[in-house]
Scaffold this active site. Structure first.
Site, PDB file in Angstrom:
ATOM      1  N   SER A  42      41.428  31.072 -23.870  1.00 40.64           N
ATOM      2  CA  SER A  42      42.777  30.693 -23.465  1.00 40.64           C
ATOM      3  C   SER A  42      43.150  29.349 -24.107  1.00 40.64           C
ATOM      4  O   SER A  42      43.117  29.228 -25.327  1.00 40.64           O
ATOM      5  CB  SER A  42      42.871  30.663 -21.941  1.00 40.64           C
ATOM      6  OG  SER A  42      44.211  30.672 -21.508  1.00 40.64           O
ATOM      7  N   ASP A 186      44.683  37.339 -21.609  1.00 36.92           N
ATOM      8  CA  ASP A 186      43.919  36.091 -21.549  1.00 36.92           C
ATOM      9  C   ASP A 186      42.409  36.296 -21.379  1.00 36.92           C
ATOM     10  O   ASP A 186      41.950  37.043 -20.514  1.00 36.92           O
ATOM     11  CB  ASP A 186      44.451  35.296 -20.349  1.00 36.92           C
ATOM     12  CG  ASP A 186      44.121  33.829 -20.410  1.00 36.92           C
ATOM     13  OD1 ASP A 186      42.924  33.504 -20.415  1.00 36.92           O
ATOM     14  OD2 ASP A 186      45.060  33.013 -20.455  1.00 36.92           O
TER      15      ASP A 186
END
Length: 280
Positions: A42, A186
């Site tokens: 991320s 993510d």
């Protein structure tokens, strides 16, 4: 394998904080950006790609604190209560971690967000170089439909911008990223830092802007991964924000306004850090 730098999730505030910590360490004579392996999840995928670009650390820091150099971010608000309710409902019927990740993926696929093109432009503006670095870089994302993790690297045949965009596709906030006909979300859906991917390194520094708590139930929680790395003989240091840094990142790490205060607090924290394998 030498040193690994593992960079976890944490929004734009986390990007700024990690950059500040790295700059503070370097200022104090403990530069770790030359690590043999970079692992990014991320927000951490952005910082890993930035570090791997070869741009000077002071320039990367300036890109966080100088408004004239900051990337053009999109303001985002996350309804945590709504998201928690949706994930909670999904968890009730999930019989495995893979099923849970698929459920999170469905939430992401159904969410109304900006377009993939708009979001990709943001990621492009963040990265000094759009080519994969020569050294080892692992970027983690999760297939939104299958729930299976995917680790992108130089050999994946996937553009770096797309890999970073996928790893940064916060479910319910940003659009899942299309790569090879698949949609990805993510990497934090698997683990906050995916530190287990640093297996084989002798020394591992893990930066976790949101702390060690996993955002989702995980079979690879940070605590377990760190224990396994140490059992394998690695020296491991995990750094989370101190009180000042946590206050600077604030309650909404996705708010671009957090960048300068988070970077400055991170730099102060980095200057004060000690690492067992460096001097200074």
């Amino acid at each position: 394998m030498g040193e690994a730098l593992v960079l976890g999730g944490g929004g734009v505030g986390g990007i700024a904080w990690m950059t500040g910590v790295l700059a503070g360490l370097a200022e104090a004579g403990r530069d770790v950006t030359g690590a043999d392996l970079l692992v990014g999840t991320s927000a951490g995928s952005t910082v890993a790609a930035q570090v791997g670009s070869g741009l000077e650390l002071e320039e990367l820091y300036a890109r966080q604190v100088d408004p004239a150099r900051q990337a053009a971010e999109i303001m985002a608000e996350m309804d945590l209560e709504k998201f928690a309710a949706e994930i909670g409902a999904a968890m009730e019927s999930a019989a495995s971690m893979t099923e849970l990740r698929r459920a999170v993926g469905r939430v992401a696929l159904d969410a109304r967000t900006v377009s993939e093109a708009e979001r990709r432009a943001v990621i492009e503006s963040r990265l000094p170089s759009h080519g994969w670095p020569e050294r080892a870089l692992k970027i983690v994302a999760v297939d939104a439909e299958s729930g299976e993790p995917r680790v992108f690297d130089r050999a994946s045949g996937v553009p770096l911008v797309d890999a970073v965009a996928a790893s940064c596709a916060v479910p319910g906030v940003w659009p899942p990223v299309t790569i090879g006909g698949r949609r990805y979300v993510d990497g934090g859906v698997r683990s906050v830092a995916n530190a287990d991917l640093a297996a084989g390194a002798d020394r591992v520094l893990v930066l976790v802007p949101l702390g060690a708590t996993e955002p989702f139930p995980s079979e690879r929680p940070l605590e377990r991964s760190v224990a396994e790395l140490r059992e394998g003989g690695a020296e491991v240091v995990v750094v989370a924000p101190d009180e000042a840094s946590a206050a600077a990142i604030g309650d909404n790490a996705l708010d671009p306004a957090t960048r300068r205060p988070a970077a400055e607090a991170g730099r102060a924290q980095g200057r004060a850090l000690t690492l067992p394998w460096t001097r200074g």
